[in-house]
Enzyme design. Structure first.
Site, PDB file in Angstrom:
ATOM      1  N   GLU A  14       6.789  15.414   8.914  1.00 25.96           N
ATOM      2  CA  GLU A  14       6.077  14.645   7.884  1.00 25.96           C
ATOM      3  C   GLU A  14       7.080  13.977   6.946  1.00 25.96           C
ATOM      4  O   GLU A  14       6.890  12.832   6.530  1.00 25.96           O
ATOM      5  CB  GLU A  14       5.103  15.523   7.098  1.00 25.96           C
ATOM      6  CG  GLU A  14       3.912  16.011   7.917  1.00 25.96           C
ATOM      7  CD  GLU A  14       3.113  14.902   8.589  1.00 25.96           C
ATOM      8  OE1 GLU A  14       3.001  13.801   8.026  1.00 25.96           O
ATOM      9  OE2 GLU A  14       2.618  15.136   9.715  1.00 25.96           O
TER      10      GLU A  14
ATOM     11  N   TRP B 274       8.059  10.965   8.589  1.00 25.00           N
ATOM     12  CA  TRP B 274       7.116   9.832   8.498  1.00 25.00           C
ATOM     13  C   TRP B 274       7.443   8.990   7.269  1.00 25.00           C
ATOM     14  O   TRP B 274       7.289   7.773   7.268  1.00 25.00           O
ATOM     15  CB  TRP B 274       5.667  10.328   8.410  1.00 25.00           C
ATOM     16  CG  TRP B 274       5.006  10.450   9.756  1.00 25.00           C
ATOM     17  CD1 TRP B 274       4.787  11.596  10.452  1.00 25.00           C
ATOM     18  CD2 TRP B 274       4.481   9.378  10.558  1.00 25.00           C
ATOM     19  NE1 TRP B 274       4.155  11.302  11.641  1.00 25.00           N
ATOM     20  CE2 TRP B 274       3.951   9.964  11.732  1.00 25.00           C
ATOM     21  CE3 TRP B 274       4.404   7.989  10.403  1.00 25.00           C
ATOM     22  CZ2 TRP B 274       3.355   9.194  12.736  1.00 25.00           C
ATOM     23  CZ3 TRP B 274       3.807   7.232  11.410  1.00 25.00           C
ATOM     24  CH2 TRP B 274       3.295   7.832  12.561  1.00 25.00           C
TER      25      TRP B 274
ATOM     26  N   TRP C  64     -12.242 -10.312   8.944  1.00 22.60           N
ATOM     27  CA  TRP C  64     -12.575  -9.410   7.828  1.00 22.60           C
ATOM     28  C   TRP C  64     -13.756  -9.984   7.048  1.00 22.60           C
ATOM     29  O   TRP C  64     -13.925 -11.199   6.969  1.00 22.60           O
ATOM     30  CB  TRP C  64     -11.385  -9.271   6.872  1.00 22.60           C
ATOM     31  CG  TRP C  64     -10.142  -8.718   7.494  1.00 22.60           C
ATOM     32  CD1 TRP C  64      -8.985  -9.397   7.756  1.00 22.60           C
ATOM     33  CD2 TRP C  64      -9.918  -7.375   7.954  1.00 22.60           C
ATOM     34  NE1 TRP C  64      -8.061  -8.561   8.335  1.00 22.60           N
ATOM     35  CE2 TRP C  64      -8.605  -7.313   8.472  1.00 22.60           C
ATOM     36  CE3 TRP C  64     -10.692  -6.224   7.984  1.00 22.60           C
ATOM     37  CZ2 TRP C  64      -8.051  -6.154   9.007  1.00 22.60           C
ATOM     38  CZ3 TRP C  64     -10.151  -5.058   8.515  1.00 22.60           C
ATOM     39  CH2 TRP C  64      -8.857  -5.033   9.019  1.00 22.60           C
TER      40      TRP C  64
ATOM     41  N   ASN D  90      -4.177  13.942   2.577  1.00 23.99           N
ATOM     42  CA  ASN D  90      -3.856  13.007   3.660  1.00 23.99           C
ATOM     43  C   ASN D  90      -5.008  12.820   4.661  1.00 23.99           C
ATOM     44  O   ASN D  90      -5.323  11.702   5.056  1.00 23.99           O
ATOM     45  CB  ASN D  90      -2.601  13.461   4.394  1.00 23.99           C
ATOM     46  CG  ASN D  90      -2.233  12.512   5.524  1.00 23.99           C
ATOM     47  OD1 ASN D  90      -1.956  11.339   5.278  1.00 23.99           O
ATOM     48  ND2 ASN D  90      -2.265  12.986   6.755  1.00 23.99           N
TER      49      ASN D  90
ATOM     50  N   TRP E 273      -7.575  -4.540   4.882  1.00 20.10           N
ATOM     51  CA  TRP E 273      -6.754  -3.405   4.464  1.00 20.10           C
ATOM     52  C   TRP E 273      -6.023  -3.667   3.145  1.00 20.10           C
ATOM     53  O   TRP E 273      -5.692  -2.747   2.416  1.00 20.10           O
ATOM     54  CB  TRP E 273      -5.788  -2.956   5.564  1.00 20.10           C
ATOM     55  CG  TRP E 273      -4.743  -3.953   6.003  1.00 20.10           C
ATOM     56  CD1 TRP E 273      -4.842  -4.835   7.030  1.00 20.10           C
ATOM     57  CD2 TRP E 273      -3.420  -4.140   5.448  1.00 20.10           C
ATOM     58  NE1 TRP E 273      -3.674  -5.578   7.147  1.00 20.10           N
ATOM     59  CE2 TRP E 273      -2.788  -5.166   6.194  1.00 20.10           C
ATOM     60  CE3 TRP E 273      -2.718  -3.544   4.412  1.00 20.10           C
ATOM     61  CZ2 TRP E 273      -1.489  -5.613   5.937  1.00 20.10           C
ATOM     62  CZ3 TRP E 273      -1.424  -3.985   4.143  1.00 20.10           C
ATOM     63  CH2 TRP E 273      -0.825  -5.009   4.898  1.00 20.10           C
TER      64      TRP E 273
ATOM     65  N   TRP F 173      -1.552   1.914   5.479  1.00 15.35           N
ATOM     66  CA  TRP F 173      -2.744   1.061   5.599  1.00 15.35           C
ATOM     67  C   TRP F 173      -2.687   0.241   6.871  1.00 15.35           C
ATOM     68  O   TRP F 173      -3.714   0.037   7.543  1.00 15.35           O
ATOM     69  CB  TRP F 173      -2.925   0.186   4.351  1.00 15.35           C
ATOM     70  CG  TRP F 173      -3.665   0.952   3.290  1.00 15.35           C
ATOM     71  CD1 TRP F 173      -3.133   1.581   2.211  1.00 15.35           C
ATOM     72  CD2 TRP F 173      -5.073   1.243   3.260  1.00 15.35           C
ATOM     73  NE1 TRP F 173      -4.116   2.229   1.503  1.00 15.35           N
ATOM     74  CE2 TRP F 173      -5.318   2.034   2.116  1.00 15.35           C
ATOM     75  CE3 TRP F 173      -6.148   0.907   4.074  1.00 15.35           C
ATOM     76  CZ2 TRP F 173      -6.602   2.494   1.768  1.00 15.35           C
ATOM     77  CZ3 TRP F 173      -7.428   1.358   3.739  1.00 15.35           C
ATOM     78  CH2 TRP F 173      -7.643   2.142   2.606  1.00 15.35           C
TER      79      TRP F 173
HETATM   80  P1  FAD Z   1       2.867  17.097   2.540  1.00 17.43           P
HETATM   81  O1  FAD Z   1       1.992  17.318   3.720  1.00 17.43           O
HETATM   82  O2  FAD Z   1       3.261  18.282   1.761  1.00 17.43           O
HETATM   83  O3  FAD Z   1       4.139  16.300   3.077  1.00 17.43           O
HETATM   84  C1  FAD Z   1       5.401  16.322   2.409  1.00 17.43           C
HETATM   85  C2  FAD Z   1       5.895  14.915   2.209  1.00 17.43           C
HETATM   86  O4  FAD Z   1       6.050  14.228   3.451  1.00 17.43           O
HETATM   87  C3  FAD Z   1       4.954  14.034   1.401  1.00 17.43           C
HETATM   88  O5  FAD Z   1       5.078  14.275   0.016  1.00 17.43           O
HETATM   89  C4  FAD Z   1       5.391  12.646   1.821  1.00 17.43           C
HETATM   90  O6  FAD Z   1       6.555  12.222   1.139  1.00 17.43           O
HETATM   91  C5  FAD Z   1       5.725  12.847   3.289  1.00 17.43           C
HETATM   92  N1  FAD Z   1       4.551  12.525   4.093  1.00 17.43           N
HETATM   93  C6  FAD Z   1       3.547  13.349   4.456  1.00 17.43           C
HETATM   94  N2  FAD Z   1       2.643  12.684   5.221  1.00 17.43           N
HETATM   95  C7  FAD Z   1       3.101  11.426   5.336  1.00 17.43           C
HETATM   96  C8  FAD Z   1       2.612  10.259   6.019  1.00 17.43           C
HETATM   97  N3  FAD Z   1       1.485  10.266   6.731  1.00 17.43           N
HETATM   98  N4  FAD Z   1       3.341   9.117   5.920  1.00 17.43           N
HETATM   99  C9  FAD Z   1       4.494   9.075   5.216  1.00 17.43           C
HETATM  100  N5  FAD Z   1       5.005  10.159   4.567  1.00 17.43           N
HETATM  101  C10 FAD Z   1       4.309  11.315   4.623  1.00 17.43           C
HETATM  102  N6  FAD Z   1       2.100   8.748   0.720  1.00 17.43           N
HETATM  103  C11 FAD Z   1       2.809   8.430  -0.381  1.00 17.43           C
HETATM  104  O7  FAD Z   1       3.731   9.167  -0.752  1.00 17.43           O
HETATM  105  N7  FAD Z   1       2.532   7.289  -1.099  1.00 17.43           N
HETATM  106  C12 FAD Z   1       1.515   6.451  -0.743  1.00 17.43           C
HETATM  107  O8  FAD Z   1       1.319   5.428  -1.403  1.00 17.43           O
HETATM  108  C13 FAD Z   1       0.721   6.792   0.388  1.00 17.43           C
HETATM  109  N8  FAD Z   1      -0.335   6.009   0.757  1.00 17.43           N
HETATM  110  C14 FAD Z   1      -1.082   6.378   1.859  1.00 17.43           C
HETATM  111  C15 FAD Z   1      -2.171   5.562   2.233  1.00 17.43           C
HETATM  112  C16 FAD Z   1      -2.952   5.904   3.345  1.00 17.43           C
HETATM  113  C17 FAD Z   1      -4.116   5.016   3.760  1.00 17.43           C
HETATM  114  C18 FAD Z   1      -2.646   7.069   4.084  1.00 17.43           C
HETATM  115  C19 FAD Z   1      -3.476   7.450   5.284  1.00 17.43           C
HETATM  116  C20 FAD Z   1      -1.570   7.854   3.731  1.00 17.43           C
HETATM  117  C21 FAD Z   1      -0.775   7.528   2.625  1.00 17.43           C
HETATM  118  N9  FAD Z   1       0.336   8.321   2.233  1.00 17.43           N
HETATM  119  C22 FAD Z   1       1.058   7.975   1.117  1.00 17.43           C
HETATM  120  C23 FAD Z   1       0.833   9.397   3.129  1.00 17.43           C
HETATM  121  C24 FAD Z   1       0.295  10.801   2.857  1.00 17.43           C
HETATM  122  O9  FAD Z   1      -1.098  10.788   2.728  1.00 17.43           O
HETATM  123  C25 FAD Z   1       0.894  11.430   1.609  1.00 17.43           C
HETATM  124  O10 FAD Z   1       2.310  11.331   1.648  1.00 17.43           O
HETATM  125  C26 FAD Z   1       0.541  12.917   1.510  1.00 17.43           C
HETATM  126  O11 FAD Z   1      -0.864  13.076   1.492  1.00 17.43           O
HETATM  127  C27 FAD Z   1       1.149  13.482   0.245  1.00 17.43           C
HETATM  128  O12 FAD Z   1       0.737  14.796   0.046  1.00 17.43           O
HETATM  129  P2  FAD Z   1       1.765  15.997   0.101  1.00 17.43           P
HETATM  130  O13 FAD Z   1       2.961  15.676  -0.720  1.00 17.43           O
HETATM  131  O14 FAD Z   1       0.982  17.213  -0.272  1.00 17.43           O
HETATM  132  O15 FAD Z   1       2.149  16.004   1.638  1.00 17.43           O
END
Ligand code: FAD
Length: 473
Positions: A271, A274, A302, A337, A355, A378
């Site tokens: 993650e 990602w 759209w 997420n 989007w 997105w």
């Molecule tokens: P954890 O599961 O604890 O993950 C740890 C870290 O890994 C996160 O803090 C983040 O930095 C990274 N991470 C985790 N999942 C993703 C992912 N799918 N993509 C990229 N990095 C990830 N994340 C943002 O930080 N900023 C945003 O603006 C953002 N916009 C999003 C918009 C959409 C439509 C979607 C589907 C996802 C988005 N995310 C975004 C990705 C993800 O949802 C969040 O990073 C995550 O929910 C953060 O929660 P956490 O820190 O508890 O995640």
């Protein structure tokens, strides 16, 4: 001021520990720590409301850690930093790199300008495990698909460096009189909508380190499975802190290695990767926030529907799992997420809204709003991104709710008006008999809305729109 002074320019690295630029600046002598609010160069990419609220408190916390020595300024760093160096006699300006296209452009110009003035300008990697240009295919081109990016590219590159300790001895002069009080940056709006966000967070470096410690102990064991269930405590909630650099990805990466093992560790690391992938996409495709990566989507039909967009934004679509997510976002500045994916899919596939509408609402409301990750995610949801979810994969908000919030505890937390509805009908209240609704105190259309679209027909329309786009490509 001192004749051996280095300016450390704080940006997305609002921490003292594991801060390469600050660490190396301190080794050279005394350091003037500076933050500059730059809305001018950001232009259309100015921070949204929740980001600004977070930043206010993060700067407050950082300034406390620096014993009030943080210089706060507002305006164009291209003018401010050379002038500040001249004023203070600083001979060096250090910072950690940022990767948004507008920042790369500004920082490149700044480096030239400072060097022309005879000032050493150096930048460091303080926010990525691997720099976006370090991970590429064997032919030198960037990866477009996540799994090989991570498994072949990242994991075969050098291991992320270990976190640096706190700077040995921080010797900071008093801020110059040009320094502004925090309130003068105007990060907090006059209408105090942000009050409801406050109880959910401890903002700043210490809060981030605390959240990491709690996560490593209680969230990481079981992360791989638990991270999909919004009511479980398996996610770290580190995203706003990673965005503002209150904690580095290296601290999270190596902390997880020390605390965890097996599939949970592997999944958490992926993650974090990602995040790296999103930055790589933005770095190699500076148009990512605006332009579809897959050009065939430029023809996608759209819809425009301001009323439906507002219902989505307010969490009034009539689909409880979507509404719970949108209200979580509004009330806490965060959304889990799994629910981001469901709510995002609903917007672009069931409502057929662009989007960009979702990206811009999230950009304003998320405390973790991040240009690279938000745009890449997105595009992924809409199906037009790199390695995107196939367009025909349309999340069903009813089955997603039943699967990932089976006992309804997440949904009921954010939709108290449905609290007394039995689990069986929680994700499809329109199917509940009138007597069940009455017993639960629900008057459909009054206390909770009817669904704003029909799932089956909207799904069919989305697939037809997609087929049209593909037939033309
Ligand atoms: P954890 O599961 O604890 O993950 C740890 C870290 O890994 C996160 O803090 C983040 O930095 C990274 N991470 C985790 N999942 C993703 C992912 N799918 N993509 C990229 N990095 C990830 N994340 C943002 O930080 N900023 C945003 O603006 C953002 N916009 C999003 C918009 C959409 C439509 C979607 C589907 C996802 C988005 N995310 C975004 C990705 C993800 O949802 C969040 O990073 C995550 O929910 C953060 O929660 P956490 O820190 O508890 O995640």
């Amino acid at each position: 001021m001192s004749d051996n002074l280095t300016i450390h320019w704080f940006r997305q690295d609002l921490r003292l520990e594991d801060n390469p630029s600050l660490y190396y600046a301190v080794l050279k002598g005394s350091v003037l720590p500076v933050y500059i609010l730059d809305d001018r160069n950001a232009a259309d990419f100015r921070m949204g409301g929740a980001n600004r609220w977070w930043l206010h408190h993060s700067l407050e916390s950082l300034n406390r850690s620096l014993q009030g020595r943080l210089t706060l300024l507002m305006g164009d760093p291209l003018e401010i930093l050379p002038a500040l160096a001249a004023l203070t006699g600083a001979t060096k300006v250090y910072w950690n790199r940022c990767y948004e296209p507008w920042r790369i452009n500004r920082d490149t110009r700044l480096k030239h300008k400072l060097r022309e003035q005879g000032i050493t300008a150096e930048s460091f990697n303080g926010s990525m495990l691997w720099e976006p240009w370090e991970v590429h295919k064997s032919d030198g081109t960037p990866y477009k698909v996540f799994t090989p990016f991570y498994r072949k590219g990242c994991l075969s590159a050098a291991s992320p460096r270990m976190p640096l300790p706190l700077p040995v001895k921080l010797d900071c002069p008093s801020p110059p009189e040009e320094s502004l009080p925090l309130e003068a940056l105007g990060l907090l709006p006059r209408i105090r909508w942000y009050r409801q966000l406050e109880p959910h967070w401890t903002i700043g470096e210490n809060g981030a380190l605390e959240r990491l410690a709690i996560f490593l102990k209680h969230g990481l064991p079981g992360y791989r499975e638990g991270r999909d269930f919004p009511a479980r405590p398996n996610v770290s909630r580190l995203s706003p802190s990673l965005h503002f650099g209150e904690i580095s990805p290296n601290q999270a990466w190596h902390g997880a290695i020390a605390a965890g093992s097996g599939i949970d560790l592997d999944h958490f690391q992926s993650e974090l990767a990602w995040r790296e992938f999103s930055y790589s996409l933005l770095y190699h495709n500076p148009g990512l926030p605006e332009k579809n990566l897959q050009k065939s989507f430029d023809r996608f039909p759209w819809k425009e529907n301001p009323a439906a967009l507002m219902r989505w934004q307010q969490g009034l679509t009539g689909y409880p799992i979507v509404d719970a997510g949108m209200r979580e976002l509004w009330q806490t500045g965060y959304m889990h997420n799994r629910i981001r994916m469901v709510a995002g899919s609903f917007l672009v596939k069931n409502l057929l809204l662009h989007w960009h509408e979702g990206e811009s609402w999230f950009r304003d409301c998320l405390a973790d709003a991040d240009l690279a990750i938000n745009s890449a995610s997105w595009q992924w949801i809409a199906g037009c991104g790199a390695d995107a979810a196939p367009y025909f994969r349309i999340f069903n908000p009813v089955t997603q709710g039943q699967k990932f919030d089976a006992d309804g505890s997440y949904t009921r937390r954010y939709l108290p008006e449905l609290a007394r509805l039995p689990d069986r009908y929680l994700f499809s209240p329109w199917e509940a008999p009138v007597s069940v609704l009455a017993d639960a105190g629900i008057a459909t259309g009054k206390t909770y809305p009817e669904p704003i679209v029909d799932l089956k027909s909207s799904r069919r329309q989305a697939l037809e729109a997609y087929a049209l786009t593909r037939n033309h490509s």
